[in-house]
Scaffold this active site. Structure first.
Site, PDB file in Angstrom:
ATOM      1  N   ARG A  70       0.774  -4.352  14.254  1.00 15.78           N
ATOM      2  CA  ARG A  70       2.216  -3.849  14.625  1.00 15.78           C
ATOM      3  C   ARG A  70       2.399  -2.913  15.381  1.00 15.78           C
ATOM      4  O   ARG A  70       3.189  -2.805  16.182  1.00 15.78           O
ATOM      5  CB  ARG A  70       2.701  -3.551  13.152  1.00 15.78           C
ATOM      6  CG  ARG A  70       4.091  -3.113  13.070  1.00 15.78           C
ATOM      7  CD  ARG A  70       4.482  -3.176  11.759  1.00 15.78           C
ATOM      8  NE  ARG A  70       4.567  -4.134  10.881  1.00 15.78           N
ATOM      9  CZ  ARG A  70       4.901  -4.106   9.538  1.00 15.78           C
ATOM     10  NH1 ARG A  70       5.109  -3.189   8.852  1.00 15.78           N
ATOM     11  NH2 ARG A  70       4.698  -5.273   9.055  1.00 15.78           N
ATOM     12  N   HIS A  74       4.863  -2.629  18.763  1.00 15.97           N
ATOM     13  CA  HIS A  74       6.013  -1.685  18.749  1.00 15.97           C
ATOM     14  C   HIS A  74       5.584  -0.751  20.135  1.00 15.97           C
ATOM     15  O   HIS A  74       6.612  -0.407  20.648  1.00 15.97           O
ATOM     16  CB  HIS A  74       5.866  -0.849  17.613  1.00 15.97           C
ATOM     17  CG  HIS A  74       6.595  -1.582  16.359  1.00 15.97           C
ATOM     18  ND1 HIS A  74       7.344  -0.900  15.581  1.00 15.97           N
ATOM     19  CD2 HIS A  74       6.434  -2.608  15.891  1.00 15.97           C
ATOM     20  CE1 HIS A  74       8.006  -1.855  14.699  1.00 15.97           C
ATOM     21  NE2 HIS A  74       7.303  -2.914  14.821  1.00 15.97           N
ATOM     22  N   ASN A 102      10.224   2.509  13.089  1.00 15.64           N
ATOM     23  CA  ASN A 102       8.795   2.909  12.972  1.00 15.64           C
ATOM     24  C   ASN A 102       8.794   4.103  11.919  1.00 15.64           C
ATOM     25  O   ASN A 102       7.378   4.077  11.222  1.00 15.64           O
ATOM     26  CB  ASN A 102       8.658   3.799  14.240  1.00 15.64           C
ATOM     27  CG  ASN A 102       8.501   2.889  15.575  1.00 15.64           C
ATOM     28  OD1 ASN A 102       8.320   1.727  15.329  1.00 15.64           O
ATOM     29  ND2 ASN A 102       8.625   3.480  16.440  1.00 15.64           N
ATOM     30  N   HIS A 201       3.247 -12.329  11.275  1.00 13.65           N
ATOM     31  CA  HIS A 201       3.627 -11.971   9.672  1.00 13.65           C
ATOM     32  C   HIS A 201       2.786 -12.939   8.788  1.00 13.65           C
ATOM     33  O   HIS A 201       2.915 -12.681   7.526  1.00 13.65           O
ATOM     34  CB  HIS A 201       5.158 -12.280   9.646  1.00 13.65           C
ATOM     35  CG  HIS A 201       5.884 -11.149  10.698  1.00 13.65           C
ATOM     36  ND1 HIS A 201       7.347 -11.451  10.409  1.00 13.65           N
ATOM     37  CD2 HIS A 201       5.549  -9.965  11.010  1.00 13.65           C
ATOM     38  CE1 HIS A 201       7.926 -10.336  11.305  1.00 13.65           C
ATOM     39  NE2 HIS A 201       6.779  -9.533  11.478  1.00 13.65           N
TER      40      HIS A 201
END
Length: 335
Positions: A70, A74, A102, A201
Site C-alpha cells: 500500500r 500511495h 494516508n 486487496h
C-alpha cells in the site's frame, strides 16, 4: 449504487480530462532511465538486503506485506514513485502522511527504516528509498504466494511532497467507478491495470470507517447468496457499528486474507466486496469492461498474476520529472 448512465456533457468533460491527463503524463514519464541491473555494480546485494528484512517483517505479521504494498501504491500516485510518501513533516516541508487516505491507513514506515539502515550499512548513499519501496512491494507479494517480477530501478528520491495531491489523486473507497478509472487514467494506467492492481486487496485489511457506508448501504442489494452473505454481513456489522469503532478492521478478502491469490475476485462475483470502490468494478452499470476482467481473473489465476506483475511494473515506472537525490534517511531530505 450511483447511476452513471447520464452521458452528454459530463461524459464529454470526462473524455477531455482523460486526453489532458495522458498528454501531460507522457511528458512526465521517463521509464527508459530505469533498469533491473541499475545497482549491479554499485550495490549488487541491494535486493538481497531488502528481501531479508521483508522476510523478517512478514514472518512477524503477514499484514506487513499489505502495508508495504500500500505504501508503494500511495507513493506512486503522488508525484510519481519518488518516496515522497515516506517524508515526515518538518518546519520547511509538509509531508503526505496526514492526507485523508494516508493518516489512518498507512503503516510500515518502521519496516522501511530498518531496510534503509541495512542498505546504508552495506552500500552507503547508493539505493534510494523509492527503489527500496518498489523492491519491497514485490517481495511482499512473493512472500505471501504471489507472482515474482523483475523490478526496474534507478528512481530518485524527491525533495518535496504534496499533501494536496495526496488528498485529490489517491482513489478513495467511497468513490464510484468512473471517478476511480479517471484517477488511474490520469497516471497513465488503464482500466485493466486498475482491476489487476485492485487485486492486491486479496491481502490486508480495511478500517471500519472505510467500509461502513458499504455494509449499511447497498451490500444486501449486491450480495447474491443470502445463506453465506447474511452471516458475513452480520459479522461485519458487529465489527463495525453505526457509531464508533472507526479503527476496527476487517480483511478485504475474508476467504484467504494472508495468501496472495485471486480469491478477492470471488468476493466481487458474490457481491460481497468489502469496499464500495471494489464492488463497483463488477456491479456498476457502466462496468462493462471491468466486470469481464473480474470474471477473467477469478477464472484464470495465471492471467491475474501475469497482468498484476505487468501493471506493477507500469505503475512503478511513473517517475517524478523533477528528479531528486538518494536520501540518507527515508523520512527526511538530505541537508
Amino acid at each position: 449504487m450511483a447511476c452513471y448512465l447520464c452521458f452528454s456533457k459530463p461524459v464529454l468533460l470526462f473524455s477531455a480530462l482523460v486526453l489532458w491527463a495522458f498528454s501531460t503524463l507522457l511528458e512526465a514519464q521517463d521509464p527508459s532511465q530505469l533498469s533491473s541491473d541499475y545497482y549491479l555494480k554499485t550495490c549488487p546485494i541491494a535486493e538481497q538486503i531488502v528481501r531479508k528484512q521483508m522476510e523478517y517483517a512478514v514472518q512477524a505479521d503477514p499484514r506487513n506485506a499489505a502495508a508495504i504494498l500500500r505504501l508503494h501504491f500511495h507513493d506512486c500516485f503522488v508525484q510519481g514513485c519518488d518516496g515522497s510518501v515516506l517524508l515526515d513533516d518538518t518546519v520547511t516541508l509538509i509531508g503526505e502522511k496526514k492526507a485523508e487516505q494516508n493518516v489512518k491507513s498507512l503503516k510500515g514506515f518502521d519496516i522501511v527504516d530498518k531496510i534503509k539502515t541495512n542498505l546504508e550499512a552495506g552500500c552507503p548513499g547508493i539505493v534510494t528509498c523509492a527503489d527500496l519501496l518498489a523492491i519491497a512491494a514485490r517481495d511482499a507479494v512473493v512472500l505471501l504466494g504471489g507472482p515474482y517480477w523483475d523490478v526496474p530501478v534507478g528512481r530518485k528520491d524527491s525533495k518535496t511532497a504534496s499533501l494536496d495531491q495526496a488528498n485529490t489523486d489517491i482513489p478513495t473507497p467511497q468513490q464510484g467507478l468512473v471517478t476511480i478509472i479517471s484517477k488511474f487514467l490520469a497516471k497513465g494506467l488503464s482500466a485493466t491495470d486498475m482491476v489487476a492492481l485492485a487485486g492486491a486487496h486479496t491481502i490486508g485489511v480495511s478500517r471500519c470507517a472505510s467500509f461502513r457506508d458499504r455494509i449499511y448501504g447497498d451490500f444486501e442489494l449486491t450480495a447474491k447468496d443470502e445463506a453465506s452473505s447474511l452471516p458475513y454481513l452480520s459479522k461485519l456489522k458487529e465489527d463495525c457499528p453505526l457509531d464508533g469503532g472507526d479503527d476496527n478492521v476487517s480483511p478485504m478478502d475474508h476467504f484467504t486474507p494472508n495468501l496472495f491469490d485471486n480469491a478477492f475476485f470471488e468476493t466481487l462475483l458474490k457481491g460481497t466486496g468489502l469496499l464500495n470502490s471494489d464492488q463497483e468494478m463488477y456491479s456498476s452499470l457502466v462496468g462493462f469492461e471491468t466486470s469481464s476482467l473480474v470474471e477473467k481473473y477469478w477464472a484464470d489465476p495465471v492471467a491475474f498474476f501475469n497482468q498484476f506483475s505487468d501493471s506493477m511494473v507500469k505503475m512503478g515506472n511513473i517517475t517524478n520529472p523533477e528528479g531528486g537525490e538518494v536520501r540518507k534517511n527515508c523520512r527526511f531530505v538530505n541537508t
